[in-house]
Scaffold this motif. Structure first.
Motif, PDB file in Angstrom:
ATOM      1  N   GLU A   1       0.741  -1.047   0.148  1.00  0.00           N
ATOM      2  CA  GLU A   1       0.069  -0.125  -0.027  1.00  0.00           C
ATOM      3  C   GLU A   1       0.839   1.123   0.033  1.00  0.00           C
ATOM      4  O   GLU A   1       0.527   2.279  -0.721  1.00  0.00           O
ATOM      5  N   GLN A   2       1.847   1.286   0.605  1.00  0.00           N
ATOM      6  CA  GLN A   2       2.767   2.622   0.806  1.00  0.00           C
ATOM      7  C   GLN A   2       3.473   2.764  -0.510  1.00  0.00           C
ATOM      8  O   GLN A   2       3.676   3.963  -0.942  1.00  0.00           O
ATOM      9  N   THR A   3       3.885   1.531  -1.150  1.00  0.00           N
ATOM     10  CA  THR A   3       4.897   1.594  -2.137  1.00  0.00           C
ATOM     11  C   THR A   3       3.740   2.093  -3.590  1.00  0.00           C
ATOM     12  O   THR A   3       4.271   2.984  -4.497  1.00  0.00           O
ATOM     13  N   TRP A   4       2.646   1.868  -3.543  1.00  0.00           N
ATOM     14  CA  TRP A   4       1.419   1.908  -4.590  1.00  0.00           C
ATOM     15  C   TRP A   4       0.402   2.711  -4.006  1.00  0.00           C
ATOM     16  O   TRP A   4      -0.927   2.242  -4.192  1.00  0.00           O
ATOM     17  N   PRO A   5       0.508   4.040  -3.628  1.00  0.00           N
ATOM     18  CA  PRO A   5      -0.879   4.376  -2.699  1.00  0.00           C
ATOM     19  C   PRO A   5      -1.866   5.042  -3.523  1.00  0.00           C
ATOM     20  O   PRO A   5      -3.043   5.143  -3.518  1.00  0.00           O
ATOM     21  N   GLN A   6      -1.715   5.027  -4.789  1.00  0.00           N
ATOM     22  CA  GLN A   6      -2.390   5.577  -5.981  1.00  0.00           C
ATOM     23  C   GLN A   6      -3.392   4.491  -6.483  1.00  0.00           C
ATOM     24  O   GLN A   6      -4.402   4.510  -7.370  1.00  0.00           O
ATOM     25  N   VAL A   7      -3.064   3.272  -6.065  1.00  0.00           N
ATOM     26  CA  VAL A   7      -3.905   2.026  -6.466  1.00  0.00           C
ATOM     27  C   VAL A   7      -4.820   1.679  -5.347  1.00  0.00           C
ATOM     28  O   VAL A   7      -4.421   1.283  -4.217  1.00  0.00           O
ATOM     29  N   ARG A   8      -5.772   1.426  -5.736  1.00  0.00           N
ATOM     30  CA  ARG A   8      -7.202   0.799  -4.764  1.00  0.00           C
ATOM     31  C   ARG A   8      -7.166  -0.827  -5.146  1.00  0.00           C
ATOM     32  O   ARG A   8      -7.223  -1.337  -6.142  1.00  0.00           O
ATOM     33  N   LEU A   9      -6.828  -1.468  -3.815  1.00  0.00           N
ATOM     34  CA  LEU A   9      -7.078  -2.991  -4.003  1.00  0.00           C
ATOM     35  C   LEU A   9      -8.854  -3.234  -3.831  1.00  0.00           C
ATOM     36  O   LEU A   9      -9.432  -2.546  -3.180  1.00  0.00           O
ATOM     37  N   SER A  10      -9.067  -4.058  -4.934  1.00  0.00           N
ATOM     38  CA  SER A  10     -10.618  -4.470  -4.786  1.00  0.00           C
ATOM     39  C   SER A  10     -10.646  -5.979  -4.755  1.00  0.00           C
ATOM     40  O   SER A  10     -10.168  -6.753  -5.693  1.00  0.00           O
ATOM     41  N   ILE A  11     -11.041  -6.518  -3.730  1.00  0.00           N
ATOM     42  CA  ILE A  11     -11.106  -8.091  -3.448  1.00  0.00           C
ATOM     43  C   ILE A  11     -12.611  -8.158  -3.642  1.00  0.00           C
ATOM     44  O   ILE A  11     -13.358  -8.060  -2.568  1.00  0.00           O
ATOM     45  N   LEU A  12     -12.827  -9.488  -4.348  1.00  0.00           N
ATOM     46  CA  LEU A  12     -14.255 -10.067  -4.418  1.00  0.00           C
ATOM     47  C   LEU A  12     -14.119 -11.500  -3.935  1.00  0.00           C
ATOM     48  O   LEU A  12     -13.366 -12.118  -4.503  1.00  0.00           O
ATOM     49  N   ALA A  13     -14.772 -11.757  -2.847  1.00  0.00           N
ATOM     50  CA  ALA A  13     -14.599 -13.234  -2.327  1.00  0.00           C
ATOM     51  C   ALA A  13     -15.969 -13.852  -2.493  1.00  0.00           C
ATOM     52  O   ALA A  13     -17.095 -13.512  -1.957  1.00  0.00           O
ATOM     53  N   THR A  14     -15.693 -14.862  -3.269  1.00  0.00           N
ATOM     54  CA  THR A  14     -17.108 -15.690  -3.287  1.00  0.00           C
ATOM     55  C   THR A  14     -17.079 -17.320  -2.986  1.00  0.00           C
ATOM     56  O   THR A  14     -16.091 -17.748  -2.700  1.00  0.00           O
ATOM     57  N   ASP A  15     -18.266 -18.039  -2.666  1.00  0.00           N
ATOM     58  CA  ASP A  15     -18.483 -19.021  -2.197  1.00  0.00           C
ATOM     59  C   ASP A  15     -19.928 -19.433  -2.421  1.00  0.00           C
ATOM     60  O   ASP A  15     -21.142 -18.631  -2.713  1.00  0.00           O
ATOM     61  N   ILE A  16     -20.250 -20.649  -2.747  1.00  0.00           N
ATOM     62  CA  ILE A  16     -21.455 -21.241  -2.922  1.00  0.00           C
ATOM     63  C   ILE A  16     -22.465 -21.443  -1.609  1.00  0.00           C
ATOM     64  O   ILE A  16     -23.722 -21.370  -1.613  1.00  0.00           O
TER      65      ILE A  16
END
Length: 183
Positions: free
Chosen positions: A40-55
């Motif tokens: 996060e500190q190295t790439w502060p301009q990048v937003r992390l988006s995580i989608l977690a799925t399960d049945i």
């Protein structure tokens, strides 16, 4: 981390990750903590988006709570546990900001359309362990469709892709079971 670095060398505002078969959430939360501590500190301009799925809806509800026994955190560095978890008796509860940063959805990779525009897909210890060969091929095609060009797929250490994979993926870190979408 090498995959993160490779993806982030490209000019992007968002890094999109899909964790298929997230069960009780350890994988997406681990990725978020890795991002917070190492990237996060190295790439502060990048937003992390995580989608977690399960049945399984009940597993998703459990994952959303971010509550784990101490034994589940034995591989997490003590410094990380102190920083991101609150101890409540025999349980550790993940910080609310971390829990809320992940989108949890009920989804069946075999029956439903994939989520598109992903940079990285984790499908560990699910499709390539428990699905029939036909199911594995179907899941692999959907994962390929979900990934952007040169996106990555990570599978479990004891898994292997069905023999049709060379038309869809090439191994980039074979020992770690990391593949890149074939262009």
């Amino acid at each position: 981390r090498a995959v993160f670095s490779d993806l982030l060398r490209q000019d992007r505002g968002e890094l999109r990750i899909w964790c298929i078969g997230c069960a009780s959430g350890e994988e997406p939360y681990s990725l978020t903590l890795l991002w917070k501590e190492k990237c996060e500190q190295t790439w502060p301009q990048v937003r992390l988006s995580i989608l977690a799925t399960d049945i399984e809806e009940n597993l998703l509800e459990r994952a959303k709570k971010g509550t784990y026994k101490n034994s589940s955190l034995k591989e997490v560095p003590e410094r990380t546990v102190r920083k991101f978890f609150n101890n409540e008796g025999e349980f550790y509860i993940l910080d609310q900001t971390i829990r809320e940063s992940i989108e949890f959805k009920e989804h069946d990779i075999l029956q439903e359309e994939p989520f598109l525009g992903m940079d990285l897909v984790f499908c560990r210890n699910l499709a390539f362990t428990y699905f029939s060969k036909g199911g594995q091929i179907e899941a692999l095609k959907k994962i390929a469709l979900s990934l952007k060009e040169k996106g990555y797929l990570v599978i479990g250490k004891d898994e292997s892709l069905p023999l049709t994979y060379p038309t869809l993926f090439v191994p980039v870190f074979p020992d770690e079971k990391i593949y890149q979408k074939f262009s």
